[in-house]
Write a protein that holds these residues in place. Structure first.
Motif, PDB file in Angstrom:
ATOM      1  N   GLU A 260      -6.296  -7.395  -1.668  1.00  0.00           N
ATOM      2  CA  GLU A 260      -5.390  -6.310  -1.274  1.00  0.00           C
ATOM      3  C   GLU A 260      -4.562  -6.637  -0.036  1.00  0.00           C
ATOM      4  O   GLU A 260      -3.615  -5.915   0.297  1.00  0.00           O
ATOM      5  CB  GLU A 260      -6.187  -5.019  -1.049  1.00  0.00           C
ATOM      6  CG  GLU A 260      -6.861  -4.519  -2.307  1.00  0.00           C
ATOM      7  CD  GLU A 260      -7.495  -3.146  -2.137  1.00  0.00           C
ATOM      8  OE1 GLU A 260      -6.740  -2.192  -1.839  1.00  0.00           O
ATOM      9  OE2 GLU A 260      -8.720  -3.032  -2.299  1.00  0.00           O
TER      10      GLU A 260
ATOM     11  N   LYS B 220       0.823   2.405  -2.845  1.00  0.00           N
ATOM     12  CA  LYS B 220      -0.631   2.479  -2.980  1.00  0.00           C
ATOM     13  C   LYS B 220      -1.115   3.870  -3.395  1.00  0.00           C
ATOM     14  O   LYS B 220      -2.089   4.004  -4.132  1.00  0.00           O
ATOM     15  CB  LYS B 220      -1.312   2.048  -1.676  1.00  0.00           C
ATOM     16  CG  LYS B 220      -1.219   0.565  -1.398  1.00  0.00           C
ATOM     17  CD  LYS B 220      -1.883  -0.258  -2.497  1.00  0.00           C
ATOM     18  CE  LYS B 220      -1.806  -1.749  -2.219  1.00  0.00           C
ATOM     19  NZ  LYS B 220      -2.350  -2.550  -3.340  1.00  0.00           N
TER      20      LYS B 220
ATOM     21  N   GLN C 250      -0.489   4.094  -7.088  1.00  0.00           N
ATOM     22  CA  GLN C 250      -1.399   3.176  -7.776  1.00  0.00           C
ATOM     23  C   GLN C 250      -2.815   3.747  -7.820  1.00  0.00           C
ATOM     24  O   GLN C 250      -3.498   3.680  -8.851  1.00  0.00           O
ATOM     25  CB  GLN C 250      -1.378   1.802  -7.096  1.00  0.00           C
ATOM     26  CG  GLN C 250      -0.075   1.029  -7.329  1.00  0.00           C
ATOM     27  CD  GLN C 250       0.030  -0.230  -6.489  1.00  0.00           C
ATOM     28  OE1 GLN C 250       0.946  -0.355  -5.684  1.00  0.00           O
ATOM     29  NE2 GLN C 250      -0.894  -1.148  -6.664  1.00  0.00           N
ATOM     30  N   LYS C 251      -3.256   4.315  -6.711  1.00  0.00           N
ATOM     31  CA  LYS C 251      -4.601   4.910  -6.672  1.00  0.00           C
ATOM     32  C   LYS C 251      -4.694   6.105  -7.612  1.00  0.00           C
ATOM     33  O   LYS C 251      -5.713   6.301  -8.282  1.00  0.00           O
ATOM     34  CB  LYS C 251      -4.965   5.309  -5.244  1.00  0.00           C
ATOM     35  CG  LYS C 251      -5.272   4.118  -4.351  1.00  0.00           C
ATOM     36  CD  LYS C 251      -5.535   4.531  -2.901  1.00  0.00           C
ATOM     37  CE  LYS C 251      -5.805   3.308  -2.032  1.00  0.00           C
ATOM     38  NZ  LYS C 251      -5.980   3.659  -0.598  1.00  0.00           N
TER      39      LYS C 251
END
Length: 212
Positions: A18, A54, A57-58
Protein backbone atom coordinates in the motif's frame (compact mmCIF):
# COMPACT_ATOMS: atom_id res chain seq x y z
CA UNK A 1 11.93 -7.95 -19.81
CA UNK A 2 11.02 -9.78 -22.98
CA UNK A 3 7.48 -11.04 -23.43
CA UNK A 4 7.92 -14.58 -22.06
CA UNK A 5 9.96 -13.36 -19.09
CA UNK A 6 7.26 -10.82 -18.32
CA UNK A 7 4.47 -13.40 -18.49
CA UNK A 8 6.52 -15.75 -16.30
CA UNK A 9 7.00 -12.92 -13.79
CA UNK A 10 3.33 -11.93 -13.54
CA UNK A 11 0.86 -13.63 -11.22
CA UNK A 12 -2.54 -12.81 -9.75
CA UNK A 13 -1.31 -10.62 -6.92
CA UNK A 14 -2.86 -11.54 -3.59
CA UNK A 15 -1.43 -8.69 -1.53
CA UNK A 16 -0.31 -5.25 -2.67
CA UNK A 17 2.20 -2.95 -1.00
CA UNK A 18 0.00 0.00 0.00
CA UNK A 19 3.00 2.32 0.24
CA UNK A 20 3.87 2.01 -3.46
CA UNK A 21 2.06 3.92 -6.16
CA UNK A 22 1.92 3.38 -9.90
CA UNK A 23 3.11 6.55 -11.63
CA UNK A 24 0.82 8.70 -13.75
CA UNK A 25 3.03 7.90 -16.74
CA UNK A 26 2.47 4.17 -16.32
CA UNK A 27 -1.27 4.58 -15.79
CA UNK A 28 -1.36 6.64 -18.97
CA UNK A 29 0.46 3.80 -20.74
CA UNK A 30 -2.19 1.32 -19.53
CA UNK A 31 -4.94 3.65 -20.78
CA UNK A 32 -3.27 3.76 -24.18
CA UNK A 33 -2.92 -0.04 -24.23
CA UNK A 34 -6.60 -0.34 -23.41
CA UNK A 35 -7.41 2.00 -26.29
CA UNK A 36 -5.33 -0.12 -28.68
CA UNK A 37 -6.90 -3.45 -27.75
CA UNK A 38 -8.60 -5.47 -30.46
CA UNK A 39 -12.42 -5.33 -30.55
CA UNK A 40 -14.99 -6.79 -32.91
CA UNK A 41 -15.56 -4.46 -35.90
CA UNK A 42 -13.27 -1.99 -34.14
CA UNK A 43 -16.35 -0.61 -32.35
CA UNK A 44 -14.74 -0.42 -28.89
CA UNK A 45 -17.93 -1.00 -26.85
CA UNK A 46 -15.92 -0.42 -23.67
CA UNK A 47 -14.85 2.20 -21.18
CA UNK A 48 -12.19 2.02 -18.50
CA UNK A 49 -12.88 3.55 -15.09
CA UNK A 50 -9.62 4.39 -13.28
CA UNK A 51 -10.07 4.79 -9.53
CA UNK A 52 -7.41 6.33 -7.30
CA UNK A 53 -9.29 7.08 -4.12
CA UNK A 54 -8.78 4.97 -1.01
CA UNK A 55 -12.21 5.80 0.43
CA UNK A 56 -13.97 4.59 -2.73
CA UNK A 57 -11.70 1.55 -2.98
CA UNK A 58 -12.45 0.59 0.63
CA UNK A 59 -16.18 1.00 0.03
CA UNK A 60 -15.92 -1.37 -2.94
CA UNK A 61 -14.29 -4.15 -0.90
CA UNK A 62 -17.65 -5.19 0.54
CA UNK A 63 -18.95 -5.50 -3.03
CA UNK A 64 -15.90 -7.56 -4.01
CA UNK A 65 -16.44 -10.48 -1.64
CA UNK A 66 -13.99 -8.89 0.82
CA UNK A 67 -11.01 -9.16 -1.53
CA UNK A 68 -8.59 -6.74 0.07
CA UNK A 69 -6.58 -6.12 -3.09
CA UNK A 70 -9.33 -3.72 -4.15
CA UNK A 71 -8.41 -1.39 -1.28
CA UNK A 72 -4.67 -2.13 -1.18
CA UNK A 73 -3.98 -1.45 -4.85
CA UNK A 74 -2.47 1.79 -6.07
CA UNK A 75 -5.27 2.10 -8.62
CA UNK A 76 -8.42 0.11 -9.31
CA UNK A 77 -9.33 -0.37 -12.96
CA UNK A 78 -12.94 -1.25 -13.78
CA UNK A 79 -13.64 -2.47 -17.31
CA UNK A 80 -17.15 -1.51 -18.38
CA UNK A 81 -19.29 -2.26 -21.41
CA UNK A 82 -21.42 0.19 -23.34
CA UNK A 83 -25.07 -0.86 -23.07
CA UNK A 84 -26.34 1.24 -25.98
CA UNK A 85 -24.99 0.25 -29.40
CA UNK A 86 -27.45 2.06 -31.64
CA UNK A 87 -27.34 3.90 -34.97
CA UNK A 88 -25.83 6.99 -33.36
CA UNK A 89 -23.05 4.95 -31.74
CA UNK A 90 -22.24 3.35 -35.09
CA UNK A 91 -22.39 6.76 -36.83
CA UNK A 92 -19.74 8.08 -34.45
CA UNK A 93 -17.47 5.15 -35.24
CA UNK A 94 -17.62 5.82 -38.98
CA UNK A 95 -17.25 9.56 -38.45
CA UNK A 96 -13.97 8.83 -36.67
CA UNK A 97 -12.80 6.58 -39.47
CA UNK A 98 -13.54 9.25 -42.09
CA UNK A 99 -11.78 11.92 -40.02
CA UNK A 100 -8.69 9.81 -39.26
CA UNK A 101 -8.28 7.84 -42.50
CA UNK A 102 -9.97 10.13 -44.95
CA UNK A 103 -12.00 7.24 -46.33
CA UNK A 104 -14.72 8.04 -48.84
CA UNK A 105 -18.06 7.77 -46.96
CA UNK A 106 -19.62 6.01 -49.97
CA UNK A 107 -17.10 3.18 -49.65
CA UNK A 108 -18.03 2.73 -45.98
CA UNK A 109 -21.80 3.01 -46.48
CA UNK A 110 -22.56 -0.70 -47.18
CA UNK A 111 -20.65 -1.85 -44.07
CA UNK A 112 -22.22 0.89 -41.94
CA UNK A 113 -25.69 -0.17 -43.10
CA UNK A 114 -24.89 -3.80 -42.38
CA UNK A 115 -23.78 -3.01 -38.80
CA UNK A 116 -26.87 -0.91 -38.12
CA UNK A 117 -29.15 -3.68 -39.39
CA UNK A 118 -27.23 -6.35 -37.47
CA UNK A 119 -27.24 -4.54 -34.13
CA UNK A 120 -30.80 -3.30 -34.64
CA UNK A 121 -31.94 -6.92 -34.85
CA UNK A 122 -30.09 -8.08 -31.72
CA UNK A 123 -31.69 -8.46 -28.30
CA UNK A 124 -30.25 -6.30 -25.54
CA UNK A 125 -28.80 -9.31 -23.73
CA UNK A 126 -27.03 -10.39 -26.92
CA UNK A 127 -25.48 -6.94 -27.38
CA UNK A 128 -24.23 -6.98 -23.79
CA UNK A 129 -22.85 -10.52 -24.17
CA UNK A 130 -21.02 -9.46 -27.33
CA UNK A 131 -19.61 -6.39 -25.58
CA UNK A 132 -18.54 -8.47 -22.57
CA UNK A 133 -16.48 -10.72 -24.85
CA UNK A 134 -14.63 -7.60 -26.00
CA UNK A 135 -13.97 -6.72 -22.35
CA UNK A 136 -12.15 -10.01 -21.83
CA UNK A 137 -9.94 -9.29 -24.84
CA UNK A 138 -9.14 -5.89 -23.29
CA UNK A 139 -8.33 -7.56 -19.97
CA UNK A 140 -5.76 -9.74 -21.70
CA UNK A 141 -4.20 -6.67 -23.28
CA UNK A 142 -4.02 -4.90 -19.92
CA UNK A 143 -2.51 -7.92 -18.16
CA UNK A 144 0.19 -8.21 -20.82
CA UNK A 145 0.91 -4.47 -20.66
CA UNK A 146 1.15 -4.65 -16.86
CA UNK A 147 3.57 -7.57 -17.08
CA UNK A 148 5.79 -5.79 -19.61
CA UNK A 149 5.92 -2.73 -17.33
CA UNK A 150 6.39 -4.80 -14.14
CA UNK A 151 3.12 -3.56 -12.71
CA UNK A 152 1.37 -6.13 -10.55
CA UNK A 153 -2.28 -6.89 -11.18
CA UNK A 154 -5.06 -9.21 -10.08
CA UNK A 155 -7.88 -9.85 -12.58
CA UNK A 156 -11.25 -10.28 -10.86
CA UNK A 157 -14.65 -11.53 -11.86
CA UNK A 158 -15.57 -11.93 -8.19
CA UNK A 159 -17.51 -8.76 -7.48
CA UNK A 160 -21.11 -7.55 -7.54
CA UNK A 161 -21.50 -5.51 -10.74
CA UNK A 162 -24.83 -3.94 -9.76
CA UNK A 163 -23.28 -2.48 -6.59
CA UNK A 164 -20.25 -1.18 -8.47
CA UNK A 165 -22.58 0.36 -11.05
CA UNK A 166 -24.56 2.07 -8.30
CA UNK A 167 -21.59 3.42 -6.38
CA UNK A 168 -19.79 4.62 -9.54
CA UNK A 169 -22.98 6.03 -11.15
CA UNK A 170 -22.45 3.94 -14.27
CA UNK A 171 -26.06 3.35 -15.28
CA UNK A 172 -26.62 7.00 -16.15
CA UNK A 173 -23.57 6.77 -18.43
CA UNK A 174 -25.07 3.72 -20.23
CA UNK A 175 -22.32 1.54 -18.78
CA UNK A 176 -22.12 -1.75 -16.87
CA UNK A 177 -19.06 -3.01 -14.98
CA UNK A 178 -17.92 -6.48 -16.04
CA UNK A 179 -14.32 -6.91 -14.83
CA UNK A 180 -12.12 -5.46 -12.12
CA UNK A 181 -8.33 -5.11 -12.18
CA UNK A 182 -6.47 -3.79 -9.11
CA UNK A 183 -2.96 -2.67 -10.10
CA UNK A 184 0.07 -1.73 -8.04
CA UNK A 185 3.14 -3.47 -6.64
CA UNK A 186 3.29 -6.77 -4.79
CA UNK A 187 3.88 -6.81 -1.05
CA UNK A 188 7.15 -8.39 0.05
CA UNK A 189 5.26 -10.84 2.27
CA UNK A 190 2.92 -12.06 -0.47
CA UNK A 191 4.03 -15.70 -0.47
CA UNK A 192 2.17 -16.36 -3.72
CA UNK A 193 4.70 -14.29 -5.66
CA UNK A 194 7.28 -17.09 -5.30
CA UNK A 195 4.99 -19.97 -6.22
CA UNK A 196 5.91 -21.98 -9.32
CA UNK A 197 3.43 -21.59 -12.15
CA UNK A 198 1.22 -24.63 -12.65
CA UNK A 199 0.67 -25.06 -16.37
CA UNK A 200 0.10 -27.87 -18.83
CA UNK A 201 2.98 -28.93 -21.06
CA UNK A 202 2.99 -27.06 -24.37
CA UNK A 203 2.24 -30.21 -26.38
CA UNK A 204 -0.79 -30.90 -24.15
CA UNK A 205 -2.12 -27.40 -24.75
CA UNK A 206 -1.56 -26.96 -28.46
CA UNK A 207 -2.53 -28.80 -31.63
CA UNK A 208 -0.40 -28.27 -34.73
CA UNK A 209 -2.12 -28.75 -38.09
CA UNK A 210 -0.16 -28.66 -41.35
CA UNK A 211 -2.31 -30.90 -43.57
CA UNK A 212 -5.79 -32.42 -43.90
Amino acid sequence: MDLLQALQWRYATKKFDETKEVSKEKIDLLKKAFNLTATSYGLQPLQLVVIKNKAIQKDLVSHSYQQQQVAQASHLLVICIETVIDDRYIDKHFEREIAIRGTDPEILKPFETHLKESFGAKKQEDIELWATKQAYIALGTLLTACAMEEIDACPMEGFIPSEYDKLLHLKEKNLKSVLVLPVGYRAEDDIFSDFQKVRKKIDELTIFVDKY
